[in-house]
Design a protein around this motif. Structure first.
Motif, PDB file in Angstrom:
ATOM      1  N   GLN A 223     -82.580 -41.189  -0.583  1.00  0.00           N
ATOM      2  CA  GLN A 223     -81.313 -41.009  -1.823  1.00  0.00           C
ATOM      3  C   GLN A 223     -80.297 -40.318  -1.196  1.00  0.00           C
ATOM      4  N   ARG A 224     -79.310 -40.670  -1.526  1.00  0.00           N
ATOM      5  CA  ARG A 224     -77.841 -39.992  -1.144  1.00  0.00           C
ATOM      6  C   ARG A 224     -76.975 -40.071  -2.382  1.00  0.00           C
TER       7      ARG A 224
ATOM      8  N   LEU B 151     -69.731 -48.032   1.106  1.00  0.00           N
ATOM      9  CA  LEU B 151     -69.223 -47.890   2.465  1.00  0.00           C
ATOM     10  C   LEU B 151     -69.493 -48.715   3.417  1.00  0.00           C
ATOM     11  N   GLU B 152     -70.930 -49.112   3.327  1.00  0.00           N
ATOM     12  CA  GLU B 152     -71.113 -50.044   4.321  1.00  0.00           C
ATOM     13  C   GLU B 152     -70.516 -51.636   4.245  1.00  0.00           C
ATOM     14  N   VAL B 153     -70.476 -51.818   2.978  1.00  0.00           N
ATOM     15  CA  VAL B 153     -69.584 -53.158   2.642  1.00  0.00           C
ATOM     16  C   VAL B 153     -68.221 -52.782   3.087  1.00  0.00           C
ATOM     17  N   ALA B 154     -67.582 -51.770   3.003  1.00  0.00           N
ATOM     18  CA  ALA B 154     -66.156 -51.440   3.367  1.00  0.00           C
ATOM     19  C   ALA B 154     -66.194 -51.414   4.767  1.00  0.00           C
ATOM     20  N   ALA B 155     -67.171 -51.295   5.408  1.00  0.00           N
ATOM     21  CA  ALA B 155     -67.097 -51.213   6.969  1.00  0.00           C
ATOM     22  C   ALA B 155     -67.079 -52.725   7.638  1.00  0.00           C
TER      23      ALA B 155
ATOM     24  N   LEU C  54     -73.455 -56.017  -3.768  1.00  0.00           N
ATOM     25  CA  LEU C  54     -73.454 -54.772  -4.625  1.00  0.00           C
ATOM     26  C   LEU C  54     -73.855 -54.978  -6.101  1.00  0.00           C
ATOM     27  N   TYR C  55     -73.905 -56.064  -6.508  1.00  0.00           N
ATOM     28  CA  TYR C  55     -74.308 -56.655  -7.677  1.00  0.00           C
ATOM     29  C   TYR C  55     -75.648 -56.681  -7.917  1.00  0.00           C
ATOM     30  N   GLN C  56     -76.363 -57.088  -6.747  1.00  0.00           N
ATOM     31  CA  GLN C  56     -77.875 -57.134  -6.791  1.00  0.00           C
ATOM     32  C   GLN C  56     -78.635 -56.116  -6.248  1.00  0.00           C
ATOM     33  N   TRP C  57     -77.612 -55.164  -5.567  1.00  0.00           N
ATOM     34  CA  TRP C  57     -78.516 -53.898  -4.730  1.00  0.00           C
ATOM     35  C   TRP C  57     -78.609 -53.042  -5.677  1.00  0.00           C
TER      36      TRP C  57
ATOM     37  N   PRO D 165     -76.481 -48.275  -5.200  1.00  0.00           N
ATOM     38  CA  PRO D 165     -75.143 -48.305  -4.311  1.00  0.00           C
ATOM     39  C   PRO D 165     -75.344 -46.864  -3.789  1.00  0.00           C
ATOM     40  N   ARG D 166     -76.202 -45.872  -4.103  1.00  0.00           N
ATOM     41  CA  ARG D 166     -76.233 -44.444  -3.246  1.00  0.00           C
ATOM     42  C   ARG D 166     -77.127 -44.743  -2.180  1.00  0.00           C
ATOM     43  N   THR D 167     -77.897 -45.789  -2.085  1.00  0.00           N
ATOM     44  CA  THR D 167     -78.825 -45.975  -0.921  1.00  0.00           C
ATOM     45  C   THR D 167     -78.413 -46.781   0.118  1.00  0.00           C
ATOM     46  N   THR D 168     -78.601 -46.665   1.410  1.00  0.00           N
ATOM     47  CA  THR D 168     -78.056 -47.387   2.478  1.00  0.00           C
ATOM     48  C   THR D 168     -78.873 -48.585   2.436  1.00  0.00           C
ATOM     49  N   LEU D 169     -77.966 -49.789   3.007  1.00  0.00           N
ATOM     50  CA  LEU D 169     -78.360 -51.388   3.005  1.00  0.00           C
ATOM     51  C   LEU D 169     -79.487 -51.285   4.074  1.00  0.00           C
ATOM     52  N   GLY D 170     -79.535 -50.224   4.913  1.00  0.00           N
ATOM     53  CA  GLY D 170     -80.742 -50.228   6.208  1.00  0.00           C
ATOM     54  C   GLY D 170     -79.988 -51.041   7.251  1.00  0.00           C
TER      55      GLY D 170
END
Length: 250
Positions: A10-11, A18-22, A60-63, A66-71
Motif C-alpha cells: 500500500q502507498r 501516475l502509471e496511467v499518466a506515464a 481506474l474504474y475497475q482497479w 488507486p494507491r496500489t501499483t498496477l504491477g
C-alpha cells in the motif's frame, strides 16, 4: 490485469494514476516521433489519445485502489494499450494509412507480440489475476476490431469483415441474455490456432501488396474458422449447463 492490489504494498500516493499518466506521456512521445518521422496527422494523434483515455478510464474504474501499483505485468499490458491506441487512432487518417500500411501493421504486430510478455511477467512474479486476463482479452479484441475497420476503409474487404472483429462483442451481448455463455472454457489448441490464423490474416491483408482474391480468401477463411470455433465453444457451454442442471435437480 495481471496483478491485484493484494500483491503490492500500500502507498499513499495514487500510484495507479501516475502509471496511467506515464502511458499518456509514452503516447505523446511516440506520436511526436511519428509526426516528425512519417508525418502522422494530428487527427490520428488526437484519436489515439481519445482511445487511450477510454482505456485508462476503464482501468481506474475497475482497479480496486488507486494507491496500489498496477504491477509489472499490468504495466506491460498498458504499454500494449498505447500501441493499440496508435493503431486505432490512425483510422482517422485513411489517406496516411494507405501510404504507411506496412508501418501500421508492424505496430500492430509488436502489440500482439507483447501479448505473451505480460502473461510471462505475471507468472514470474506470481501475481496473475482474472482481472489481468480480462484486460488482455478485451485489448486483443479491440485491436482485432480496429484492424478490421482499417481493411474496410482501405477497400480490401466489404463491411462483412467487421464480423470478425465484432464476434467478441456479440458474445458479450449474448451473455446478458444467456448467462451460461459466460462460463469457463477448458484450454484449447484449436482456439489458439484459430486466433493465430485470424490475427495473422488481418496483419497480412493490411500489407500494401496483398489484395484481391488472396486477401478475400484469407479473410473469409478467418471468419469461417472463427464462427466454427465459437460454435464449438457455445455447444460445449450449453452441454455443461445441461449437465449442471441435471446434477442440481433434487
Amino acid at each position: 490485469m495481471k496483478e491485484g492490489g493484494v500483491c503490492s504494498p500500500q502507498r499513499q500516493l495514487p500510484v495507479a494514476v501516475l502509471e496511467v499518466a506515464a502511458a499518456f506521456m509514452l503516447l505523446a512521445v511516440l506520436s511526436a516521433f511519428a509526426g516528425g518521422m512519417v508525418e502522422l496527422p494530428r487527427q490520428a494523434m488526437w484519436a489515439a489519445a481519445g482511445v487511450l483515455l477510454a482505456v485508462c478510464a476503464a482501468i481506474l474504474y475497475q482497479w480496486p485502489d488507486p494507491r496500489t501499483t498496477l504491477g509489472p505485468a499490468n504495466r506491460v499490458t498498458l504499454g500494449r494499450a498505447v500501441l493499440v491506441a496508435l493503431v486505432a487512432g490512425t483510422i482517422a487518417a485513411p489517406a496516411w494509412v494507405q501510404q504507411h500500411a506496412t508501418l501500421v501493421a508492424a505496430v500492430a504486430a509488436v502489440a500482439l507480440a507483447l501479448d505473451g510478455v505480460d502473461g510471462w511477467v505475471a507468472r514470474r512474479w506470481r501475481c496473475a489475476s482474472a482481472f489481468g486476463a480480462r484486460f488482455d482479452m478485451e485489448l486483443d479484441a479491440f485491436l482485432i476490431l480496429a484492424l478490421c475497420v482499417h481493411l474496410l476503409v482501405m477497400g480490401k474487404a466489404g463491411s462483412w469483415v467487421l464480423a470478425i472483429g465484432a464476434m467478441r462483442y456479440v458474445c458479450v451481448a449474448a451473455m446478458r441474455i444467456w448467462p451460461w455463455v459466460d462460463g469457463p472454457l477448458p484450454e484449447s489448441k484449436r482456439r489458439k490456432l484459430v486466433c493465430v490464423w485470424q490475427v495473422g490474416s488481418l496483419l497480412v491483408c493490411l500489407l500494401p501488396g496483398v489484395r484481391g482474391g488472396f486477401a478475400l480468401f484469407l479473410l473469409w477463411a478467418a471468419l469461417a474458422l472463427l464462427v466454427w470455433s465459437f460454435a464449438l465453444d457455445v455447444r460445449w457451454l450449453h452441454r455443461q449447463r445441461a449437465v449442471s442442471a441435471v446434477g442440481s435437480f433434487p
